[in-house]
Design a protein around this motif. Structure first.
Motif, PDB file in Angstrom:
ATOM      1  N   PHE A   1       0.833  -1.200   0.000  1.00 42.55           N
ATOM      2  CA  PHE A   1       0.000   0.000   0.000  1.00 42.55           C
ATOM      3  C   PHE A   1       0.871   1.255   0.000  1.00 42.55           C
ATOM      4  CE2 PHE A   1      -2.220   3.295   2.524  1.00 42.55           C
ATOM      5  CZ  PHE A   1      -3.280   3.538   1.659  1.00 42.55           C
TER       6      PHE A   1
ATOM      7  N   ASP B   1      -7.822   5.195  -2.950  1.00 42.61           N
ATOM      8  CA  ASP B   1      -6.683   4.273  -2.847  1.00 42.61           C
ATOM      9  C   ASP B   1      -6.936   3.209  -1.789  1.00 42.61           C
ATOM     10  OD1 ASP B   1      -4.981   5.522  -4.794  1.00 42.61           O
ATOM     11  OD2 ASP B   1      -4.477   7.061  -3.300  1.00 42.61           O
TER      12      ASP B   1
ATOM     13  N   HIS C   1      -7.116  -0.816  -2.570  1.00 40.69           N
ATOM     14  CA  HIS C   1      -6.164  -1.736  -1.943  1.00 40.69           C
ATOM     15  C   HIS C   1      -6.826  -2.694  -0.950  1.00 40.69           C
ATOM     16  CE1 HIS C   1      -1.937  -2.733  -1.402  1.00 40.69           C
ATOM     17  NE2 HIS C   1      -2.176  -2.855  -0.126  1.00 40.69           N
ATOM     18  N   TYR C   2      -7.820  -2.207  -0.204  1.00 37.95           N
ATOM     19  CA  TYR C   2      -8.417  -3.007   0.871  1.00 37.95           C
ATOM     20  C   TYR C   2      -9.859  -3.414   0.605  1.00 37.95           C
ATOM     21  CZ  TYR C   2      -4.275  -1.815   3.542  1.00 37.95           C
ATOM     22  OH  TYR C   2      -2.982  -1.686   3.962  1.00 37.95           O
TER      23      TYR C   2
END
Length: 185
Positions: free
Chosen positions: A34, A74, A78-79
């Motif tokens: 990340f 973002d 990413h999550y």
């Protein structure tokens, strides 16, 4: 920070701050990825050896972007939906520096370079950067579980100006309070 060192800077940053950020942005490999994708080279002063290997970094923040340029988008990229529960605690960790103040956003030295003056050189470079860009103060936050760092900052001339507690988020963040410190240049 020279281009091409993003993954190394992310790994170093995670090594230093993964204990604080691990429950929010872990597991380790995911947190490092990340940060590697969102590192802001313009906000990082890097110390490298003659071969270009990263020895340490001093990240700073003037305004809204520090070590990471990560946005809510973002986090979701990413999550996934797991970004939702991360938003509030991460927002609590955010700090914007007042006008005329450079906010430190982390300093880390590679384990193999510790005790060789890299940290001192990074602080010197950070203070010079602040002065040459018209900042009159440098500020930082140090958590209660890092008394060695607090003692170092005091030796450098930083003074405590306040303390914030984490309250019910302590189990998630891993620390009880953070002391805000300031250095007048």
């Amino acid at each position: 920070m020279p281009r091409g060192l993003e993954a190394d800077a992310a790994a170093l940053y995670w090594e230093a701050f993964g204990g604080k950020l691990g429950k929010l942005l872990g597991p380790d490999n995911k947190g490092r990825r990340f940060f590697a994708k969102t590192v802001n080279p313009k906000a990082v002063i890097a110390a490298t050896d003659n071969a270009g290997q990263l020895l340490g970094i001093a990240a700073h923040k003037a305004g809204t972007k520090g070590f990471s340029t990560a946005t809510t988008a973002d986090l979701f990229r990413h999550y996934g939906v797991g970004a939702i529960w991360r938003l509030i605690p991460l927002a609590m960790l955010e700090r914007d520096a007042p006008k005329g103040t450079l906010q430190m956003d982390g300093i880390c030295v590679a384990e193999t370079a510790r005790g060789q003056g890299v940290g001192s050189a990074l602080f010197d470079a950070l203070f010079e950067y602040a002065r040459s860009n018209g900042f009159t103060h440098v500020t930082l936050d140090v958590i209660d579980t890092n008394p060695r760092a607090k003692a170092l900052y005091e030796r450098l001339g930083f003074t405590a100006t306040g303390e914030e507690t984490t309250g019910p988020l302590k189990p998630l963040l891993g620390f009880s309070s953070a002391t805000k410190m300031v250095l007048t240049l």
